[in-house]
Design a protein around this motif. Structure first.
Motif, PDB file in Angstrom:
ATOM      1  N   LYS A 162      14.627 -18.792 -24.924  1.00  0.00           N
ATOM      2  CA  LYS A 162      14.287 -20.198 -25.115  1.00  0.00           C
ATOM      3  C   LYS A 162      15.425 -20.916 -25.831  1.00  0.00           C
ATOM      4  O   LYS A 162      15.859 -20.498 -26.906  1.00  0.00           O
ATOM      5  N   LEU A 163      15.915 -21.987 -25.214  1.00  0.00           N
ATOM      6  CA  LEU A 163      17.037 -22.728 -25.777  1.00  0.00           C
ATOM      7  C   LEU A 163      16.593 -23.848 -26.704  1.00  0.00           C
ATOM      8  O   LEU A 163      17.319 -24.226 -27.624  1.00  0.00           O
ATOM      9  N   GLY A 164      15.431 -24.395 -26.461  1.00  0.00           N
ATOM     10  CA  GLY A 164      14.976 -25.504 -27.299  1.00  0.00           C
ATOM     11  C   GLY A 164      13.705 -26.104 -26.748  1.00  0.00           C
ATOM     12  O   GLY A 164      13.137 -25.652 -25.751  1.00  0.00           O
ATOM     13  N   VAL A 212      16.811 -24.379 -17.775  1.00  0.00           N
ATOM     14  CA  VAL A 212      15.599 -24.674 -17.005  1.00  0.00           C
ATOM     15  C   VAL A 212      14.571 -25.334 -17.922  1.00  0.00           C
ATOM     16  O   VAL A 212      14.097 -24.709 -18.874  1.00  0.00           O
ATOM     17  N   LYS A 213      14.252 -26.572 -17.631  1.00  0.00           N
ATOM     18  CA  LYS A 213      13.240 -27.279 -18.418  1.00  0.00           C
ATOM     19  C   LYS A 213      11.908 -27.202 -17.688  1.00  0.00           C
ATOM     20  O   LYS A 213      11.756 -27.732 -16.588  1.00  0.00           O
ATOM     21  N   VAL A 214      10.932 -26.545 -18.319  1.00  0.00           N
ATOM     22  CA  VAL A 214       9.586 -26.427 -17.761  1.00  0.00           C
ATOM     23  C   VAL A 214       8.750 -27.560 -18.341  1.00  0.00           C
ATOM     24  O   VAL A 214       8.517 -27.619 -19.548  1.00  0.00           O
ATOM     25  N   TYR A 220      14.705 -23.217 -21.132  1.00  0.00           N
ATOM     26  CA  TYR A 220      15.046 -21.795 -21.133  1.00  0.00           C
ATOM     27  C   TYR A 220      16.397 -21.566 -20.449  1.00  0.00           C
ATOM     28  O   TYR A 220      16.792 -22.324 -19.564  1.00  0.00           O
ATOM     29  N   LYS A 221      17.061 -20.521 -20.885  1.00  0.00           N
ATOM     30  CA  LYS A 221      18.332 -20.141 -20.269  1.00  0.00           C
ATOM     31  C   LYS A 221      18.060 -19.368 -18.987  1.00  0.00           C
ATOM     32  O   LYS A 221      17.168 -18.522 -18.937  1.00  0.00           O
ATOM     33  N   LYS A 240      12.226 -15.758 -11.913  1.00  0.00           N
ATOM     34  CA  LYS A 240      13.289 -14.772 -11.706  1.00  0.00           C
ATOM     35  C   LYS A 240      14.572 -15.202 -12.401  1.00  0.00           C
ATOM     36  O   LYS A 240      15.212 -14.400 -13.087  1.00  0.00           O
ATOM     37  N   MET A 241      14.965 -16.473 -12.229  1.00  0.00           N
ATOM     38  CA  MET A 241      16.237 -16.928 -12.797  1.00  0.00           C
ATOM     39  C   MET A 241      16.206 -16.980 -14.323  1.00  0.00           C
ATOM     40  O   MET A 241      17.251 -16.897 -14.973  1.00  0.00           O
ATOM     41  N   THR A 242      15.000 -17.109 -14.918  1.00  0.00           N
ATOM     42  CA  THR A 242      14.888 -17.143 -16.378  1.00  0.00           C
ATOM     43  C   THR A 242      14.471 -15.795 -16.963  1.00  0.00           C
ATOM     44  O   THR A 242      14.245 -15.709 -18.176  1.00  0.00           O
TER      45      THR A 242
END
Length: 446
Positions: free
Chosen positions: A147-149, A169-171, A157-158, A139-141
């Motif tokens: 995708k930030l990097g 958010v790093k998955v 991800y932002k 939900k938050m992403t």
């Protein structure tokens, strides 16, 4: 019996392709013509003609069970079918056992990881960070839309929290044999820290094989793009020397805090431009603690059994060879020094694109000019203040990358050197192990 996933996959593939069976059957026309039904008697291993009164050898109405010339062929067919059925049954049983063993094996591995992480989370309760469900993370992403990097341990991800705060958010990746240690390292190290130059962890997700870390959002991304962007001058990514100097000082303060400002000493083991994030004011934040190690503050040297860790070009000599000394917080000092030299040079320390062989390895090049008291010929030096900042950064870095760990300064000393007078700094001994050989650009890994 030895087992491997490859052998199971091979057997499954062979069966999935299919195979052809062929055999010679007895001529059932005479039986059918006499009003019987042609069939096979497993007890006698003969083909029989099943009539209304009883089974006969070939046609209804014959006395006894005479063996016709086709009986031998029928028996051969029966044996072939029986062997084929038995073979298929055996393969099915083997596949079932292998798959069951595989499922049990991977379930045990997954369950072990689950238990390791859950035990850690219990031991560290109450954590100062929030635990989110994977549904919350999606939900938050916005279902991982922006995708930030990409990092060594996962994609970033932002995201946005319910209160409107932006987050990164790093998955985390799920790698074979991974026991959750990277996840534990990050949560254990960052959750207990609070410093302006260390990234803030807002929360985490641990839900079976779904793992994520929620950090404060850094609008300016990583330091890497401001150093190595070849078009930085056109894209305004090049930072002035005042900003570079303040960034190097901020990173030093963050490392000093990790080494001596926490209840336990935290060794990062992966200091490099990619892991330094910049906020909107270009304040640096140390991030990515997947390789970090927590040790007691009184420990000066840690076990070398942990194996080499870090990124090529920033790893201290003692990390990959005990001949250079023990592994300690001085290993982070070395990585810091190599990174600051790249900030000064605006390039990788090893550069195969230059024409002059002596300029390939930037630390050698800059050391030689300091020895000869020559101008550094660096870009964007506008005045005497810039020249002083650059020289302090260079001399301090050269001390940090001394081959002998005991010759390197502590991070407290590094801060003192950067903030002190240039006249008080002495040029250190030449610290380098070797001059890297020149390689053609085509062979360079970048």
């Amino acid at each position: 019996m030895g087992y491997s996933r490859e052998s199971e996959n091979m057997t499954t593939e062979l069966l999935s392709r299919g195979f052809m069976l062929s055999w010679f059957a007895s001529n059932c026309s005479p039986c059918n013509s006499s009003g019987g039904k042609c069939g096979f008697d497993f007890e006698s291993s003969y083909f029989q003609c099943y009539c209304s009164d009883r089974p006969h050898a070939n046609i209804c109405g014959l006395k006894g069970k005479s063996r016709t010339p086709s009986a031998g062929k029928s028996r051969t067919l029966a044996a072939g079918i029986a062997a084929t059925v038995a073979g298929i049954g055996f393969i099915v049983v083997i596949l079932y056992c292998l798959r069951k063993r595989s499922i049990i094996f991977f379930w045990k591995e997954h369950n072990k990881t689950q238990q390791n992480v859950e035990a850690f989370l219990r031991d560290y309760e109450p954590l100062r960070v929030k635990r989110y469900s994977y549904l919350n993370v999606k939900k938050m992403t916005n279902s991982f839309k922006i995708k930030l990097g990409r990092g060594g341990f996962g994609d970033v991800y932002k995201g946005e929290l319910d209160d409107g705060s932006l987050v990164a958010v790093k998955v985390l990746n799920q790698t074979k044999g991974e026991d959750g240690q990277e996840f534990i390292n990050e949560v254990a190290t960052i959750s207990g820290t609070s410093h302006v130059n260390v990234v803030t962890l807002f929360g985490f997700c641990f839900e079976r094989d779904k793992r994520a870390l929620i950090y404060e959002f850094m609008p300016n991304g990583s330091l890497e793009k401001f150093i190595f962007d070849e078009n930085a001058a056109e894209t305004r990514h090049r930072l002035n020397w005042e900003t570079n100097y303040q960034i190097s000082l901020g990173i030093a303060r963050g490392l000093e805090y990790l080494h001596s400002g926490c209840n336990t000493r935290i060794l990062h083991f992966d200091i490099k431009p990619h892991n330094i994030l910049l906020d909107v004011e270009f304040v640096p934040k140390i991030s990515d603690f997947g390789l970090a190690k927590i040790c007691k503050r009184e420990e000066s040297v840690i076990s070398s059994t942990m194996g080499p860790r870090g990124t090529a070009g920033y790893i201290a000599p003692e990390v990959f060879s005990k001949n250079f000394g023990g592994i300690s917080y001085k290993s982070d000092v070395y990585s810091y020094g190599m990174m600051i030299l790249e900030m000064v040079g605006g390039r990788k320390n090893i550069n195969v694109r230059v024409d002059n062989t002596s300029e390939i390895y930037f630390p050698h090049w800059v050391y030689k000019r300091l020895e000869l008291d020559e101008e550094l010929q660096l870009e964007r030096i506008r005045d005497e203040e810039d020249r002083v900042r650059v020289r302090k950064m260079i001399i301090t870095s050269l001390w940090c990358i001394q081959t002998d760990p005991s010759s390197r300064p502590t991070m407290s000393k590094v801060i003192e050197m950067l903030e002190g007078s240039l006249d008080s700094l002495q040029v250190p001994p030449k610290p380098f192990l070797y001059s890297p050989p020149r390689s053609p650009p085509a062979e360079s890994s970048g």
